[in-house]
Design a protein around this motif. Structure first.
Motif, PDB file in Angstrom:
ATOM      1  N   ALA A  62       0.833  -1.202   0.000  1.00 37.81           N
ATOM      2  CA  ALA A  62       0.000   0.000   0.000  1.00 37.81           C
ATOM      3  C   ALA A  62       0.870   1.255   0.000  1.00 37.81           C
ATOM      4  N   ALA A  63       2.008   1.193   0.695  1.00 40.84           N
ATOM      5  CA  ALA A  63       2.929   2.335   0.710  1.00 40.84           C
ATOM      6  C   ALA A  63       3.545   2.553  -0.670  1.00 40.84           C
ATOM      7  N   VAL A  64       3.800   1.459  -1.391  1.00 43.30           N
ATOM      8  CA  VAL A  64       4.333   1.572  -2.754  1.00 43.30           C
ATOM      9  C   VAL A  64       3.307   2.249  -3.660  1.00 43.30           C
ATOM     10  N   VAL A  65       2.053   1.848  -3.543  1.00 43.84           N
ATOM     11  CA  VAL A  65       0.989   2.462  -4.346  1.00 43.84           C
ATOM     12  C   VAL A  65       0.892   3.958  -4.032  1.00 43.84           C
ATOM     13  N   ALA A  66       0.951   4.301  -2.734  1.00 41.03           N
ATOM     14  CA  ALA A  66       0.873   5.713  -2.339  1.00 41.03           C
ATOM     15  C   ALA A  66       2.059   6.498  -2.888  1.00 41.03           C
ATOM     16  N   ALA A  67       3.235   5.880  -2.894  1.00 39.51           N
ATOM     17  CA  ALA A  67       4.418   6.561  -3.437  1.00 39.51           C
ATOM     18  C   ALA A  67       4.271   6.795  -4.932  1.00 39.51           C
ATOM     19  N   LEU A  68       3.762   5.803  -5.646  1.00 39.15           N
ATOM     20  CA  LEU A  68       3.562   5.941  -7.087  1.00 39.15           C
ATOM     21  C   LEU A  68       2.515   7.006  -7.406  1.00 39.15           C
ATOM     22  N   ALA A  69       1.588   7.216  -6.482  1.00 42.12           N
ATOM     23  CA  ALA A  69       0.542   8.224  -6.689  1.00 42.12           C
ATOM     24  C   ALA A  69       1.101   9.643  -6.658  1.00 42.12           C
ATOM     25  N   THR A  70       2.340   9.805  -6.191  1.00 45.48           N
ATOM     26  CA  THR A  70       2.956  11.131  -6.184  1.00 45.48           C
ATOM     27  C   THR A  70       3.660  11.431  -7.512  1.00 45.48           C
ATOM     28  N   VAL A  71       3.743  10.433  -8.374  1.00 41.93           N
ATOM     29  CA  VAL A  71       4.412  10.607  -9.668  1.00 41.93           C
ATOM     30  C   VAL A  71       3.382  11.078 -10.687  1.00 41.93           C
ATOM     31  N   VAL A  72       3.677  12.185 -11.350  1.00 40.43           N
ATOM     32  CA  VAL A  72       2.704  12.815 -12.251  1.00 40.43           C
ATOM     33  C   VAL A  72       3.199  12.778 -13.692  1.00 40.43           C
ATOM     34  N   ASP A  73       2.293  12.462 -14.611  1.00 40.12           N
ATOM     35  CA  ASP A  73       2.606  12.630 -16.023  1.00 40.12           C
ATOM     36  C   ASP A  73       2.731  14.135 -16.268  1.00 40.12           C
ATOM     37  N   PRO A  74       3.899  14.603 -16.677  1.00 37.77           N
ATOM     38  CA  PRO A  74       4.089  16.063 -16.776  1.00 37.77           C
ATOM     39  C   PRO A  74       3.191  16.733 -17.800  1.00 37.77           C
ATOM     40  N   GLU A  75       2.879  16.040 -18.870  1.00 39.17           N
ATOM     41  CA  GLU A  75       2.074  16.634 -19.936  1.00 39.17           C
ATOM     42  C   GLU A  75       0.598  16.637 -19.580  1.00 39.17           C
ATOM     43  N   LEU A  76       0.144  15.608 -18.857  1.00 37.54           N
ATOM     44  CA  LEU A  76      -1.280  15.466 -18.554  1.00 37.54           C
ATOM     45  C   LEU A  76      -1.638  15.996 -17.168  1.00 37.54           C
ATOM     46  N   ASP A  77      -0.619  16.260 -16.339  1.00 35.42           N
ATOM     47  CA  ASP A  77      -0.815  16.816 -15.002  1.00 35.42           C
ATOM     48  C   ASP A  77      -1.730  15.934 -14.149  1.00 35.42           C
ATOM     49  N   GLU A  78      -1.510  14.628 -14.225  1.00 42.07           N
ATOM     50  CA  GLU A  78      -2.267  13.674 -13.412  1.00 42.07           C
ATOM     51  C   GLU A  78      -1.334  12.574 -12.927  1.00 42.07           C
ATOM     52  N   PRO A  79      -1.612  11.998 -11.741  1.00 39.38           N
ATOM     53  CA  PRO A  79      -0.790  10.904 -11.232  1.00 39.38           C
ATOM     54  C   PRO A  79      -0.850   9.682 -12.156  1.00 39.38           C
ATOM     55  N   ILE A  80       0.258   8.975 -12.265  1.00 37.06           N
ATOM     56  CA  ILE A  80       0.286   7.794 -13.128  1.00 37.06           C
ATOM     57  C   ILE A  80      -0.654   6.708 -12.613  1.00 37.06           C
ATOM     58  N   THR A  81      -0.946   6.730 -11.314  1.00 33.62           N
ATOM     59  CA  THR A  81      -1.885   5.750 -10.763  1.00 33.62           C
ATOM     60  C   THR A  81      -3.311   6.043 -11.236  1.00 33.62           C
ATOM     61  N   ASP A  82      -3.679   7.316 -11.311  1.00 29.77           N
ATOM     62  CA  ASP A  82      -5.019   7.686 -11.780  1.00 29.77           C
ATOM     63  C   ASP A  82      -5.188   7.384 -13.265  1.00 29.77           C
ATOM     64  N   LEU A  83      -4.106   7.539 -14.023  1.00 28.01           N
ATOM     65  CA  LEU A  83      -4.156   7.335 -15.475  1.00 28.01           C
ATOM     66  C   LEU A  83      -4.142   5.862 -15.874  1.00 28.01           C
ATOM     67  N   GLY A  84      -3.814   4.979 -14.934  1.00 28.04           N
ATOM     68  CA  GLY A  84      -3.744   3.552 -15.248  1.00 28.04           C
ATOM     69  C   GLY A  84      -2.410   3.125 -15.830  1.00 28.04           C
ATOM     70  N   PHE A  85      -1.365   3.929 -15.619  1.00 25.66           N
ATOM     71  CA  PHE A  85      -0.063   3.633 -16.205  1.00 25.66           C
ATOM     72  C   PHE A  85       0.721   2.580 -15.423  1.00 25.66           C
ATOM     73  N   VAL A  86       0.249   2.212 -14.229  1.00 22.91           N
ATOM     74  CA  VAL A  86       0.938   1.179 -13.453  1.00 22.91           C
ATOM     75  C   VAL A  86       0.382  -0.179 -13.853  1.00 22.91           C
ATOM     76  N   ARG A  87       1.221  -0.990 -14.457  1.00 22.56           N
ATOM     77  CA  ARG A  87       0.777  -2.280 -14.993  1.00 22.56           C
ATOM     78  C   ARG A  87       0.814  -3.388 -13.945  1.00 22.56           C
ATOM     79  N   SER A  88       1.868  -3.422 -13.142  1.00 21.94           N
ATOM     80  CA  SER A  88       1.963  -4.441 -12.099  1.00 21.94           C
ATOM     81  C   SER A  88       2.879  -3.957 -10.991  1.00 21.94           C
ATOM     82  N   ILE A  89       2.609  -4.455  -9.791  1.00 22.18           N
ATOM     83  CA  ILE A  89       3.427  -4.160  -8.614  1.00 22.18           C
ATOM     84  C   ILE A  89       3.707  -5.472  -7.903  1.00 22.18           C
TER      85      ILE A  89
END
Length: 287
Positions: free
Chosen positions: A27-54
């Protein structure tokens, strides 16, 4: 490929962000990934569905559970809407993901890989070697990543300001565009749009005190009344571009990866539910 990666090959898992929610380290890994933003789209990669597997597990050679304080590896695979998404954006997100997870206590090995991109091999090798952007792309690295970040932070701020001012104009029909040049943060209604604007101002070092003017240029300077309508229209075009690209990329990802919509969450402004995708109707004129 490292031993960590070879042990568990990536698999396509719908709902990857929600699975294993009972594991606090995952869960901490997911929260950390949620702080990473696609610079062009200005949204977290977790919201965009860019995380394929953990995959969070004890390092090869150890037998301690992932939830313990023993040596633990985190292996993250990322995916993008197309194989030809901009390599610098792709590297930036993958590198930021690795840095965010590596900062977590309890994890001593982090592997981040980008799947199905035309530069996957190059990017993944650079990440594994901690070569940095210029070390990875060498002569192809025309622009420093920090310059790129700054450019898109400014665009995100411009779009956030436009959202707030447009919301104000819609709420008060008597308010004219030329008058919004004097609107301050204190004049904005409390809510997620205002909160988002303040965060983006702070990220740029712009003043966030209550009497700070909302509509400013990249240096924090306001506009004279006669220049406000044009400045607002330019800001609107920036916001529409960001929102449109985000909508388009979400749809492309759902088309490319079946089930990926499960990992997309509603946009912060409520404009893009993950399970709802409209196409612009096409009207064909008779010859």
């Amino acid at each position: 490929m490292t031993a960590v990666q070879a042990e568990r090959p990536p698999v396509e898992v719908a709902g990857v962000l929600g699975s294993g929610a009972d594991d606090p380290l995952r869960a901490a890994v997911v929260a950390a990934l949620a702080t990473v933003v696609d610079p062009e789209l200005d949204e977290p990669i977790t919201d965009l569905g860019f995380v394929r597997s953990i995959d969070v597990h004890a390092r090869p050679g150890g037998d301690a559970p992932a939830s313990s304080s023993a040596a633990v590896a985190a292996v993250i695979h990322l995916r993008l809407p197309t194989s030809f998404c901009s390599p610098n954006f792709a590297y930036l997100m993958a590198s930021d993901a690795k840095d965010a997870v590596a900062a977590l206590p309890g994890i001593d090995t982090v592997v981040v890989e980008l799947d199905d991109h035309h530069d996957s091999d190059l990017i993944n090798a650079g990440l594994a070697a901690d070569a940095g952007y210029r070390g990875t792309f060498r002569h192809e690295a025309e622009q420093d990543l920090e310059e790129l970040r700054l450019t898109f932070k400014r665009k995100a701020h411009t779009a956030a300001a436009e959202r707030c001012l447009t919301e104000l104009l819609r709420a008060d029909p008597s308010l004219v565009e030329a008058a919004v040049g004097t609107v301050t943060l204190a004049d904005l209604p409390a809510g997620r749009h205002t909160d988002a604007l303040v965060r983006r101002r702070e990220a740029l070092g712009l003043p966030s005190r209550p009497n700070a003017v909302v509509l400013v240029d990249q240096d924090g300077h306001g506009y004279p009344p006669d220049a406000v309508p044009l400045a607002l229209r330019r800001a609107r075009s920036t916001r529409i571009s960001i929102d449109g690209n985000a909508h388009f990329c979400r749809g492309l990802l759902r088309t490319r990866y079946a089930g990926s919509g499960t990992d997309q969450t509603e946009r912060v402004d409520g404009a893009e539910p993950a399970d709802h995708h409209h196409l612009i109707p096409i009207h064909v004129k008779e010859s």
